[in-house]
Write an enzyme that holds these catalytic residues in place. Structure first.
Site, PDB file in Angstrom:
ATOM      1  N   ARG A 133     -64.693  24.283   7.544  1.00  0.00           N
ATOM      2  CA  ARG A 133     -63.361  23.843   7.968  1.00  0.00           C
ATOM      3  C   ARG A 133     -63.449  22.534   8.775  1.00  0.00           C
ATOM      4  O   ARG A 133     -62.762  21.562   8.479  1.00  0.00           O
ATOM      5  CB  ARG A 133     -62.693  24.915   8.838  1.00  0.00           C
ATOM      6  CG  ARG A 133     -62.408  26.244   8.159  1.00  0.00           C
ATOM      7  CD  ARG A 133     -61.436  26.105   7.006  1.00  0.00           C
ATOM      8  NE  ARG A 133     -60.181  25.505   7.434  1.00  0.00           N
ATOM      9  CZ  ARG A 133     -59.341  24.883   6.610  1.00  0.00           C
ATOM     10  NH1 ARG A 133     -59.646  24.733   5.330  1.00  0.00           N
ATOM     11  NH2 ARG A 133     -58.205  24.385   7.057  1.00  0.00           N
ATOM     12  N   ILE A 134     -64.289  22.526   9.794  1.00  0.00           N
ATOM     13  CA  ILE A 134     -64.409  21.339  10.640  1.00  0.00           C
ATOM     14  C   ILE A 134     -65.095  20.212   9.874  1.00  0.00           C
ATOM     15  O   ILE A 134     -64.675  19.044   9.947  1.00  0.00           O
ATOM     16  CB  ILE A 134     -65.183  21.658  11.937  1.00  0.00           C
ATOM     17  CG1 ILE A 134     -64.447  22.744  12.741  1.00  0.00           C
ATOM     18  CG2 ILE A 134     -65.363  20.399  12.778  1.00  0.00           C
ATOM     19  CD1 ILE A 134     -63.031  22.368  13.146  1.00  0.00           C
ATOM     20  N   ASP A 161     -76.309  25.515  -0.135  1.00  0.00           N
ATOM     21  CA  ASP A 161     -76.131  25.814  -1.557  1.00  0.00           C
ATOM     22  C   ASP A 161     -76.827  24.776  -2.426  1.00  0.00           C
ATOM     23  O   ASP A 161     -76.849  23.582  -2.097  1.00  0.00           O
ATOM     24  CB  ASP A 161     -74.636  25.834  -1.904  1.00  0.00           C
ATOM     25  CG  ASP A 161     -73.877  26.855  -1.084  1.00  0.00           C
ATOM     26  OD1 ASP A 161     -74.421  27.954  -0.886  1.00  0.00           O
ATOM     27  OD2 ASP A 161     -72.756  26.544  -0.638  1.00  0.00           O
ATOM     28  N   CYS A 286     -62.675  24.503  20.782  1.00  0.00           N
ATOM     29  CA  CYS A 286     -61.326  23.927  20.678  1.00  0.00           C
ATOM     30  C   CYS A 286     -60.500  24.268  21.909  1.00  0.00           C
ATOM     31  O   CYS A 286     -59.771  23.414  22.436  1.00  0.00           O
ATOM     32  CB  CYS A 286     -60.640  24.424  19.410  1.00  0.00           C
ATOM     33  SG  CYS A 286     -60.613  26.223  19.217  1.00  0.00           S
ATOM     34  N   THR A 287     -60.618  25.498  22.406  1.00  0.00           N
ATOM     35  CA  THR A 287     -59.855  25.917  23.585  1.00  0.00           C
ATOM     36  C   THR A 287     -60.303  25.156  24.827  1.00  0.00           C
ATOM     37  O   THR A 287     -59.472  24.688  25.624  1.00  0.00           O
ATOM     38  CB  THR A 287     -60.017  27.431  23.810  1.00  0.00           C
ATOM     39  OG1 THR A 287     -59.595  28.134  22.640  1.00  0.00           O
ATOM     40  CG2 THR A 287     -59.194  27.887  25.003  1.00  0.00           C
ATOM     41  N   THR A 316     -60.043  33.269  12.618  1.00  0.00           N
ATOM     42  CA  THR A 316     -61.077  32.343  12.163  1.00  0.00           C
ATOM     43  C   THR A 316     -61.980  33.019  11.132  1.00  0.00           C
ATOM     44  O   THR A 316     -61.877  34.225  10.876  1.00  0.00           O
ATOM     45  CB  THR A 316     -61.935  31.836  13.338  1.00  0.00           C
ATOM     46  OG1 THR A 316     -62.529  32.960  13.995  1.00  0.00           O
ATOM     47  CG2 THR A 316     -61.089  31.054  14.328  1.00  0.00           C
ATOM     48  N   ASN A 317     -62.895  32.227  10.590  1.00  0.00           N
ATOM     49  CA  ASN A 317     -63.725  32.669   9.474  1.00  0.00           C
ATOM     50  C   ASN A 317     -64.696  33.780   9.849  1.00  0.00           C
ATOM     51  O   ASN A 317     -65.227  34.463   8.980  1.00  0.00           O
ATOM     52  CB  ASN A 317     -64.503  31.463   8.919  1.00  0.00           C
ATOM     53  CG  ASN A 317     -65.114  31.751   7.566  1.00  0.00           C
ATOM     54  OD1 ASN A 317     -64.469  32.331   6.704  1.00  0.00           O
ATOM     55  ND2 ASN A 317     -66.365  31.367   7.379  1.00  0.00           N
ATOM     56  N   ARG A 367     -56.650  37.183  18.949  1.00  0.00           N
ATOM     57  CA  ARG A 367     -56.552  36.558  17.636  1.00  0.00           C
ATOM     58  C   ARG A 367     -55.294  37.115  16.952  1.00  0.00           C
ATOM     59  O   ARG A 367     -55.077  38.326  16.923  1.00  0.00           O
ATOM     60  CB  ARG A 367     -57.797  36.873  16.799  1.00  0.00           C
ATOM     61  CG  ARG A 367     -59.103  36.335  17.398  1.00  0.00           C
ATOM     62  CD  ARG A 367     -59.206  34.828  17.230  1.00  0.00           C
ATOM     63  NE  ARG A 367     -60.416  34.297  17.837  1.00  0.00           N
ATOM     64  CZ  ARG A 367     -61.576  34.146  17.197  1.00  0.00           C
ATOM     65  NH1 ARG A 367     -61.688  34.535  15.934  1.00  0.00           N
ATOM     66  NH2 ARG A 367     -62.620  33.638  17.823  1.00  0.00           N
TER      67      ARG A 367
END
Length: 494
Positions: A133-134, A161, A286-287, A316-317, A367
């Protein structure tokens, strides 16, 4: 037609003409002379007129000092000069020259020479270790924002991968289409023989590796690069130092809270790297990035006796999509169906960055079933009495600096909700309509919105850009004494 309406329409047309002319001149300088013009960090190359008009309407340009008219005057002077720096921020240039609306050519040339002397013409190479994501948001910005590209060049992405044509197709699709941040406005092509994506004409090599120490970056033309590890796999010095076993990587940034390495919140403590003989850094969470600037500001002004942080965070993931086994309590329950109480390390992380708040903050997190856009609730006991007006004036002043990426912003939109935060570059945005304070003026409650993906990514990029030019920068445009420069000499050279 009323006089007021007629005046508004005439004003709009005049401002639109100024915006059109500004972007025209900026694109000419970029096309013909490879000079990038910025406006408080925003690139004017390929800028939409509506964006510039909105920037003006929000008051980012001081209308009393001429606003767009002064910017246009500066641009007309720049076009006539034979030598120019590679990057010119017209907003900062305007602010540093005059507040009266009158520009002396000698002062303009003096400033330009100083910028030229401090300009880094060799972009720092960037390697992304991970492409989640980031990582993909970082790649999007690095490949499209001219203001970043003049300082940093994305060279490669490392993944676990195997790299083949189907892999490249999937990676290209993931960067082009995003369910949260929308379509990527860039040209993305695949070059299978070189295992690369070509994004806006820039080649990004994809490298497969299980062990960071096993990569020979020199084979890919990479040397003296900043590596941004966004996998979350390594968070301590021992693990992250594997990236430094080859001389091609000079600095490492990890996009997660670090254990035994400096935790950096850009704009607050990034300069501590001068006091630490290390080249591995964490950009915290992030927080932590969203609330640390606010806490520092409030502690400086009013003093913080103690407080509590409650984070209402998007899932989140690392959570399960459906109920299943998980190593952490409650995170195994279906993320899109439940509010999940969990822990956050933001309270302890803040005390590392702001030691004066050690043992003064408690923290917890919930969450919630949304994919992005989070909210931090700060309940603070202040040492000095305050009012909502005092607090808001302090925050407005901090947010009024017209830059692309702010550590602190404030909104008084009564209809603001979490989806409105998506894509906002500010680290934290105070909801002014929700601020409350106790009758004695000592207990303050703030609601702070933040895009936990994009806003955080902008903090990471801001630190990486600062790190990439730190060795060349000798000072800042705002505090340099230009009277020390011989103007006559510069006029002769110009």
């Amino acid at each position: 037609m009323s006089t007021n309406l007629d005046n508004c329409m005439n004003q709009y047309q005049n401002q639109r003409y100024e915006c059109l002319t500004i972007t025209l001149y900026a694109n000419i300088l970029w096309k013909d002379r490879n000079v990038l013009c910025l406006l408080y960090g925003h690139s004017l190359v390929d800028e939409k007129i509506d964006s510039l008009l909105k920037f003006y309407h929000k008051g980012e340009l001081n209308q009393e000092s001429g606003g767009l008219e002064i910017i246009l005057t500066i641009l007309k002077d720049l076009i006539q000069l034979p030598e120019l720096p590679r990057v010119i921020d017209l907003g900062l240039l305007k602010d540093s020259i005059t507040s009266s609306g009158v520009i002396a050519k000698e002062a303009l040339i003096s400033k330009l020479w100083y910028i030229q002397l401090n300009c880094n013409n060799n972009p720092k190479q960037i390697v992304l270790y991970g492409f989640g994501r980031i990582g993909r948001l970082l790649a999007r910005e690095l490949c499209t924002d001219p203001a970043l590209r003049v300082h940093m060049e994305l060279k490669a992405v490392v993944t676990r991968d195997p790299v083949h044509i189907d892999f490249l197709k999937k990676r290209a699709s993931l960067i082009q289409k995003d369910s949260i941040h929308g379509l990527y406005r860039a040209r993305v092509e695949i070059d299978a023989p070189s295992n690369s994506l070509i994004i806006n004409g820039q080649q990004i090599r994809f490298i497969q590796a299980e062990d960071p120490a096993a990569i020979n970056y020199h084979d890919y033309g990479i040397n003296d690069a900043i590596l941004i590890d966004n996998t979350g796999k390594y968070r301590d010095f021992k693990g992250l130092s594997k990236h430094l076993t080859l001389p091609a990587i000079s600095n490492v940034i990890v996009t997660a809270p670090g254990k035994d390495i400096p935790n950096i919140v850009f704009g607050i403590n990034h300069e501590i790297i001068h006091n630490n003989n290390v080249n591995i850094y964490s950009t915290a969470s992030c927080t932590t990035n969203a609330i640390t600037p606010l806490l520092k500001l409030l502690d400086t002004e009013f003093g913080i006796e103690k407080g509590h942080l409650e984070t209402i965070h998007a899932y989140t993931n690392d959570q399960n999509l459906v109920d299943n086994m998980h190593t952490k309590n409650r995170r195994g329950r279906a993320a899109a169906l439940n509010m999940v109480i969990t822990e956050t390390g933001a309270g302890k992380a803040i005390s590392k960055i702001l030691p004066q708040l050690e043992n003064k903050l408690t923290s917890n997190a919930v969450r919630v079933p949304i994919a992005n856009g989070s909210l931090a609730i700060l309940v603070l006991d202040l040492n000095k009495e305050a009012s909502i007006n005092n607090i808001h004036q302090l925050l407005i002043q901090a947010a009024s600096v017209p830059i692309k990426h702010k550590q602190i912003d404030i909104s008084f939109d009564e209809d603001l909700v979490s989806t409105d935060i998506i894509g906002r570059a500010a680290a934290g945005i105070v909801d002014g309509c929700a601020t409350s304070i106790s009758s004695d003026g000592k207990t303050l409650t703030l609601y702070v919105w933040y895009d936990n993906e994009y806003g955080y990514s902008m903090q990471v990029l801001s630190f990486a850009r600062w790190l990439s030019v730190e060795s060349v920068a000798k000072g800042s445009l705002e505090n340099y004494d230009f009277n020390k420069i011989e103007i006559s000499t510069m006029m002769d050279n110009a």
